[in-house]
Design an enzyme around this catalytic site. Structure first.
Site, PDB file in Angstrom:
ATOM      1  N   ASP A 168     107.803  38.413  80.192  1.00 48.31           N
ATOM      2  CA  ASP A 168     108.477  37.957  78.980  1.00 48.31           C
ATOM      3  C   ASP A 168     109.010  39.156  78.197  1.00 48.31           C
ATOM      4  O   ASP A 168     109.403  40.174  78.792  1.00 48.31           O
ATOM      5  CB  ASP A 168     107.449  37.166  78.139  1.00 48.31           C
ATOM      6  CG  ASP A 168     108.089  36.052  77.346  1.00 48.31           C
ATOM      7  OD1 ASP A 168     108.773  36.380  76.370  1.00 48.31           O
ATOM      8  OD2 ASP A 168     107.921  34.875  77.700  1.00 48.31           O
ATOM      9  N   ASP A 176      94.668  38.249  66.391  1.00 47.34           N
ATOM     10  CA  ASP A 176      93.929  37.123  66.956  1.00 47.34           C
ATOM     11  C   ASP A 176      94.003  37.107  68.487  1.00 47.34           C
ATOM     12  O   ASP A 176      93.879  36.052  69.100  1.00 47.34           O
ATOM     13  CB  ASP A 176      94.478  35.803  66.376  1.00 47.34           C
ATOM     14  CG  ASP A 176      93.473  34.674  66.474  1.00 47.34           C
ATOM     15  OD1 ASP A 176      92.299  34.942  66.797  1.00 47.34           O
ATOM     16  OD2 ASP A 176      93.874  33.520  66.246  1.00 47.34           O
ATOM     17  N   HIS A 201     108.272  36.557  71.099  1.00 44.02           N
ATOM     18  CA  HIS A 201     108.227  35.439  72.047  1.00 44.02           C
ATOM     19  C   HIS A 201     107.054  35.581  73.015  1.00 44.02           C
ATOM     20  O   HIS A 201     106.239  34.666  73.173  1.00 44.02           O
ATOM     21  CB  HIS A 201     109.554  35.383  72.805  1.00 44.02           C
ATOM     22  CG  HIS A 201     109.707  34.188  73.688  1.00 44.02           C
ATOM     23  ND1 HIS A 201     109.348  34.208  75.019  1.00 44.02           N
ATOM     24  CD2 HIS A 201     110.197  32.941  73.437  1.00 44.02           C
ATOM     25  CE1 HIS A 201     109.614  33.030  75.553  1.00 44.02           C
ATOM     26  NE2 HIS A 201     110.129  32.243  74.611  1.00 44.02           N
ATOM     27  N   ASN A 215      86.583  32.593  66.879  1.00 44.83           N
ATOM     28  CA  ASN A 215      86.295  33.881  66.244  1.00 44.83           C
ATOM     29  C   ASN A 215      86.426  33.791  64.726  1.00 44.83           C
ATOM     30  O   ASN A 215      86.409  34.814  64.042  1.00 44.83           O
ATOM     31  CB  ASN A 215      87.223  34.977  66.788  1.00 44.83           C
ATOM     32  CG  ASN A 215      88.693  34.662  66.566  1.00 44.83           C
ATOM     33  OD1 ASN A 215      89.049  33.511  66.353  1.00 44.83           O
ATOM     34  ND2 ASN A 215      89.538  35.675  66.610  1.00 44.83           N
ATOM     35  N   ILE A 217      88.938  33.184  62.916  1.00 49.31           N
ATOM     36  CA  ILE A 217      90.246  33.481  62.329  1.00 49.31           C
ATOM     37  C   ILE A 217      91.348  32.823  63.152  1.00 49.31           C
ATOM     38  O   ILE A 217      91.215  32.637  64.366  1.00 49.31           O
ATOM     39  CB  ILE A 217      90.525  34.997  62.223  1.00 49.31           C
ATOM     40  CG1 ILE A 217      90.570  35.633  63.615  1.00 49.31           C
ATOM     41  CG2 ILE A 217      89.498  35.686  61.352  1.00 49.31           C
ATOM     42  CD1 ILE A 217      91.177  37.034  63.602  1.00 49.31           C
ATOM     43  N   ASN A 293     116.184  24.642  78.057  1.00 50.44           N
ATOM     44  CA  ASN A 293     116.336  24.100  76.701  1.00 50.44           C
ATOM     45  C   ASN A 293     117.730  23.583  76.392  1.00 50.44           C
ATOM     46  O   ASN A 293     118.125  23.542  75.236  1.00 50.44           O
ATOM     47  CB  ASN A 293     116.007  25.202  75.686  1.00 50.44           C
ATOM     48  CG  ASN A 293     114.577  25.666  75.794  1.00 50.44           C
ATOM     49  OD1 ASN A 293     113.691  24.895  76.120  1.00 50.44           O
ATOM     50  ND2 ASN A 293     114.345  26.946  75.514  1.00 50.44           N
ATOM     51  N   SER A 366     109.742  27.051  76.647  1.00 50.13           N
ATOM     52  CA  SER A 366     108.994  28.310  76.698  1.00 50.13           C
ATOM     53  C   SER A 366     107.581  28.121  76.186  1.00 50.13           C
ATOM     54  O   SER A 366     106.650  28.796  76.641  1.00 50.13           O
ATOM     55  CB  SER A 366     109.660  29.362  75.812  1.00 50.13           C
ATOM     56  OG  SER A 366     110.811  29.876  76.413  1.00 50.13           O
TER      57      SER A 366
END
Lengths: 587, 71
Positions: A168, A176, A201, A215, A217, A293, A366
């Site tokens: 990607d 995180d 992305h 965790n 968060i 898309n 995606s």
């Protein structure tokens, strides 16, 4: 005749426990234990409930009357409030909880002050469930619940040990995303020396796959213990060449990736990418790619390749997203989001322009693709499937009855795919096998050893040996699941589903072959009881594929198989009873 | 170098992408710097078509931007 009553009480408790726990039992039991641990010290102190003073504002009042209060008491509440109060629901009628919508909470509470039989009155508060995971934004991640991610969290290693290549715009280990589970990666983009994400992305995609979960968060991910291999092939503006993509795929395979996520594509077929994908597939890698898309009836490349799982997108309502491509090449659908609905995007942590990170909603095929890649990682981490097996489990587990140009074989359902593999939390099955073994063996009038062996074998035959999966390999795979799950290990999930239709043959064969031998009789009885328990549990949990048949036919057939299995066990108990009587007569 | 006219659109897919929508209905993803204030304006793009891939997962060819101007 030896009384069996003493066995019925514990058996009844086991039955109740098994039914209450259901297929998710141990998790619920753990959660309940956690809640109890939190609650216990407070209960021990046993203080008087504090009075909550309502505000002078409109709202809903909850009124707790003495248990057993009747409709006359409710009528008095209504009269005092000047509005109609009603019982909360029939299920809690004995607790005499009532609610009333009032214009002024404070005045309404004052109007009830001193009423006979009133225990508590306070504003009805919104509460949130405590549970796993504790990521505060998880309640906004509708997309994880929609594709069954919680089933993977509960019953599998969650992708542990599986490398997922994200080919990607690169991946950055944001706050995180555990940096220990993000490999160094590589860039194939001219001018970009590292695989760091300069767009957002790729990091978003990686978050859906393996966001650090529980965790405290941010967000959760589908396969929270999978390892991410960042492969940068797209520039900061989101474009790249077929040579870069092909080189990225080749490199990822060389680095040991077991799943490749391609949230990219174009309208042009590329032979060089096709060759790279073929190599990956031959190396045992699951390759997942976006359907595109354009909202057209033509799937983008490489999503349209036969060797790739092509992923279409659905919105929060489960309907095909308007932008999602359709047609040949769509294999499965997954949540890609639809931002026309507020909160309808896919929410993950990602980098933002100018530095830093944020929790952002994206939409697109995606975003659908990494849900499937994460599910593949979860399935691989069970240790019993190769790439073809994962593909089969994903597609057969999807919720469609037939192929559809918008949804492929249906919407991704990880829970269903796992159930096909016999991967459950085994507590309920083991409890049911134990219960059937004890109950049926008690009919024999035999002693404790016979009943004990029957019960133990029944438990193992139904749900396997809890924790045996850690042994790994074929032995671990066999021991960690009941008899009905054994064909999965050798033949794969589809054949296991097919063979489940003939499961009744097992207890009949065991009864005929082992039953005549006295020493093996309790083992045979246990196997019959265990198969009956596994079939009954699978029936309740909806584990058996409907294929082309109506649900009623499936239920009837499997219920019949349960009865046959129980009858075989009962017959063995009867033989033992007659045998014992004959032996007693001979003496 | 190719000259292409069309409307500049920001497409809210993935992380978001600039697309040049032409009169023929084609939607070419743009690879290169674009002025955010020009969204929905008519523009002329001088660039090169590349047979690349993108996270926009669009069927139309990507246009690598060398120069962009309002029409």
């Amino acid at each position: 005749m030896r009384p069996i009553t003493p066995f019925l009480l514990p058996l009844g408790l086991v039955v109740v426990a098994a039914v209450l726990l259901g297929p998710d039992g141990p998790t619920r039991a753990r959660q309940q234990a956690n809640v109890q641990a939190l609650v216990a010290p407070r209960v021990a102190e046993d203080p008087e409930p504090e009075r909550v003073v309502p505000e002078a504002a409109p709202g809903r009042l909850v009124i707790d009357l003495q248990d057993g209060s009747d409709d006359a008491a409710l009528a008095e509440v209504s009269a005092r409030l000047g509005v109609t109060a009603q019982w909360l629901d029939d299920a809690t009628r004995d607790e005499a909880l009532a609610v009333a919508d009032v214009e002024d909470l404070a005045a309404a509470a004052a109007a009830l002050d001193g009423m006979t039989g009133l225990e508590v009155v306070e504003p009805d508060l919104e509460v949130e469930a405590l549970g796993w995971p504790d990521d505060p934004l998880y309640p906004r991640q509708w997309h994880l619940d929609a594709m069954g991610a919680p089933a993977g969290w509960r019953a599998t290693p969650g992708g542990k040990g599986v490398i997922v290549a994200v080919i990607d715009t690169g991946v950055t280990a944001v706050a995180d995303l555990d940096p220990a589970r993000v490999l160094p990666g590589r860039s194939f983009v001219p001018g970009a020396s590292t695989a760091a994400d300069d767009n957002g992305h790729g990091t978003h995609v990686a978050g859906t796959i393996a966001q650090t979960t529980n965790n405290g968060i941010g967000c959760a991910g589908v396969a929270p213990y999978a390892t991410i291999l960042p492969v940068k092939v797209l520039s900061g503006s989101g474009s790249g060449s077929s040579a870069q993509v092909a080189a990225g795929i080749d490199w990822a395979v060389d680095q040991g990736a077991q799943v490749i996520n391609l949230s990219l594509g174009s309208g042009l077929y590329s032979a060089v990418i096709h060759v790279a994908v073929r190599k990956a597939r031959r190396a045992g890698v699951v390759v997942v790619a976006a359907a595109g898309n354009d909202g057209r009836e033509r799937v983008s490349w490489p999503g349209a390749l036969h060797e790739v799982i092509g992923v279409a997108a659905v919105g929060p309502d489960g309907a095909p997203a308007p932008y999602s491509n359709r047609g040949k090449g769509v294999d499965i659908a997954a949540p890609g989001g639809d931002k026309r609905t507020p909160g309808g995007g896919v929410l993950q942590d990602t980098v933002v322009p100018g530095g830093g990170h944020d929790y952002l909603e994206f939409q697109g095929t995606s975003m659908a693709t990494p849900h499937v890649a994460g599910a593949a990682a979860v399935l691989l981490s069970t240790g019993i499937l190769d790439a073809a097996g994962v593909e089969t489990a994903l597609l057969v587990g999807a919720d469609g009855d037939a192929w559809d140009k918008a949804l492929g074989f249906g919407r991704l359902d990880l829970g269903s795919s796992l159930a096909m593999l016999g991967v459950h939390e085994p507590g309920a099955r083991v409890a049911m096998g134990l219960m059937f073994g004890v109950l049926l063996s008690s009919l024999s009038g035999a002693g404790g050893v016979f009943r004990g062996v029957s019960a133990a074998v029944g438990a193992v035959a139904a749900g396997g040996v809890i924790g045996a999966g850690v042994l790994g390999g074929t032995l671990g795979a066999l021991l960690s699941r009941g008899v009905l799950g054994w064909p999965i290990v050798f033949l794969g999930p589809v054949w296991a589903q097919v063979l489940a239709w003939g499961a009744f043959v097992v207890p009949l064969a065991v009864a005929f072959l082992l039953g005549p031998t006295r020493l093996l009789r309790p083992v045979a009885l246990g196997i019959c009881a265990g198969v009956a328990a596994a079939l009954l549990h699978g029936l309740i949990a909806g584990d058996f594929a409907r294929w082309w048949l109506p649900g009623g036919a499936v239920t009837s057939w499997f219920a019949l198989q349960v009865v046959v299995s129980l009858a075989a066990a009962a017959a063995l108990a009867g033989v033992e009873r007659l045998d014992r009587r004959a032996r007693g007569g001979a003496r | 170098m190719t000259r292409v006219e069309g409307t500049l659109r920001f497409v809210d897919l993935g992380a978001g992408q600039w697309v040049l929508q032409t009169a023929s209905g084609a939607r070419h993803p743009l690879d290169g710097a674009v002025d955010r204030g020009w969204a929905d304006r008519e523009v002329v793009v001088h660039g090169t078509f590349v047979d690349g891939l993108g996270f926009g997962v669009s069927a139309d060819r990507t246009l690598q931007v060398h120069r962009i101007a309002l029409r």
